[in-house]
Design a protein around this motif. Structure first.
Motif, short mmCIF file in Angstrom:
data_model
loop_
_atom_site.label_atom_id
_atom_site.label_comp_id
_atom_site.label_asym_id
_atom_site.label_seq_id
_atom_site.Cartn_x
_atom_site.Cartn_y
_atom_site.Cartn_z
N ASP A 211 0.83 -1.21 0.00
CA ASP A 211 0.00 0.00 0.00
C ASP A 211 0.87 1.27 0.00
O ASP A 211 1.81 1.38 0.80
N ILE A 212 0.56 2.20 -0.88
CA ILE A 212 1.36 3.42 -1.05
C ILE A 212 1.38 4.27 0.22
O ILE A 212 2.43 4.81 0.61
N ASP A 213 0.23 4.40 0.89
CA ASP A 213 0.18 5.19 2.12
C ASP A 213 1.06 4.57 3.20
O ASP A 213 1.70 5.30 3.98
N LEU A 214 1.08 3.26 3.26
CA LEU A 214 1.93 2.56 4.24
C LEU A 214 3.40 2.86 3.97
O LEU A 214 4.19 3.09 4.90
N ILE A 215 3.78 2.89 2.70
CA ILE A 215 5.17 3.20 2.33
C ILE A 215 5.53 4.63 2.71
O ILE A 215 6.59 4.88 3.30
N ALA A 216 4.65 5.56 2.39
CA ALA A 216 4.91 6.97 2.71
C ALA A 216 5.06 7.17 4.22
O ALA A 216 5.99 7.87 4.68
N ASP A 217 4.18 6.56 4.99
CA ASP A 217 4.27 6.68 6.45
C ASP A 217 5.58 6.10 6.97
O ASP A 217 6.20 6.66 7.89
#
Length: 370
Positions: A211-217
């Motif tokens: 998940d992209i949001d997980l990576i950003a976080d």
């Protein structure tokens, strides 16, 4: 603090995203003999995190009492490798329990576990008999055995013998579990083997993108640990550039860390992407493209003409072949994890930068369009 990102193949990165549920489920299966995860097959393209998952499980087992791991590559000597690792992890008291214990091999050297000094019959020299003797010893001491089989390539006689024996081990109630990993087309080849039908009932996990949001976080959290500032905007941009591909996550994180001072600027993100892209070209896409057949290469080159997705009818026209022919190779590339459906009548590349990679090798003359 050293760079926490590790893009090296064959190792477990310290930043291990999006695979927690898979690892946790298999850990539970080690002690829960009723778990459907007890026999699990993991499939995914190169760089999807298969080996990292096996490494995580192996590291976990090292911390657990009454549990051992047998980690092997699915090569031509896999049966001997399994026997050797089982042998060297036998409890010390086993040597007192079986006074007559000799070397082991499935190719000429007999592994004996008797106490009357007489040779065991030749038929006991097969893999199943020898492995079962040791599994029985582990079971009597309530020790769980986890077999981690990595880089499965295709069905072989060795693999057939192992799977047949493993099925019998489960039926006998031995505390043994299996985690097998391989590329999509290799796993498909195995599952279609008439002798290996047992594996069709195994739990299967196809690794998808993180998940992209997980990576950003995670980028924000990781860099803040050493006072490297990264804005939410740049963290999201870097995460999107990975497309959720685990190998690219490690590459982007590694190069942003190495190229930055106190702040991960927009320029750092751009530079990191440029270097990471070259690594993907060399370490992933080169292997995939040049290991493909000529027809598969032509198929991919035809797809690279389009911006995002390709219409099946366009492939028929460009390649000059009929619909049945195109469908056959479309399915082969899907099984290999190289392309995927993109709406009715469309396909697109699965891996990031594949289109750009193909255009690059054509422009540089490394591939000639016939």
């Amino acid at each position: 603090m050293k760079n926490p990102f590790n893009p090296a193949f064959g190792t477990q990165p310290s930043r291990f995203l999006g695979r927690d549920e898979i690892v946790a489920a298999f850990k539970n299966a080690i002690i829960n003999q009723n778990s459907p995860w007890r026999s699990t097959i993991i499939t995914g393209v190169r760089g999807a995190g298969k080996t990292a998952i096996l490494s995580s499980i192996a590291n976990f087992i090292e911390t657990q009492p009454k549990t051992i791991s047998v980690r092997v590559l699915a090569n031509e000597d896999v049966l001997n490798e399994i026997l050797s690792q089982l042998y060297y992890q036998l409890p010390k008291d086993i040597f007192e329990h079986f006074p007559e214990l000799t070397g082991l091999s499935i190719r000429g050297v007999q592994f004996k576990m008797n106490d009357n000094g007489t040779p065991d019959p030749d038929f006991t020299q097969n893999f199943r008999s020898q492995a079962e003797l040791m599994l029985k010893a582990f079971a009597e001491r309530q020790i769980n055995v986890v077999i981690l089989l990595d880089e499965v390539q295709k069905h072989t006689n060795e693999l057939r013998k192992f799977v047949a024996a493993y099925q019998l081990f489960l039926q006998a109630g031995y505390p043994v579990s299996l985690l097998m990993a391989g590329l999509p087309n290799a796993i498909m080849d195995i599952l279609n083997d008439d002798v290996l039908t047992f594996l069709r009932r195994a739990n299967r996990v196809a690794l998808s993108g993180v998940d992209i949001d997980l990576i950003a976080d995670d980028f924000i959290r990781t860099f803040s640990m050493v006072d490297k500032q990264i804005s939410r905007e740049n963290a999201c941009k870097a995460a999107e550039l990975t497309t959720g591909y685990p190998y690219l996550i490690q590459l982007m994180g590694y190069y942003m860390w190495e190229m930055s001072g106190d702040e991960i600027t927009d320029d750092v993100v751009v530079q990191a992407q440029s270097v990471a892209k070259r690594s993907v070209f060399q370490n992933v896409l080169d292997l995939i493209f040049y290991n493909a057949t000529n027809v598969e290469q032509r198929f991919m080159v035809s797809m690279a003409m389009d911006e995002k997705r390709t219409k099946n009818a366009e492939l028929v026209e460009r390649l000059g072949e009929n619909t049945s022919y195109i469908s056959q190779y479309r399915m082969r590339l899907m099984h290999a994890g190289i392309i995927k459906p993109a709406g009715y009548g469309y396909v697109q590349f699965t891996l990031p930068y594949m289109r750009e990679y193909i255009q690059n090798i054509i422009e540089t003359g490394e591939y000639f369009v016939e």
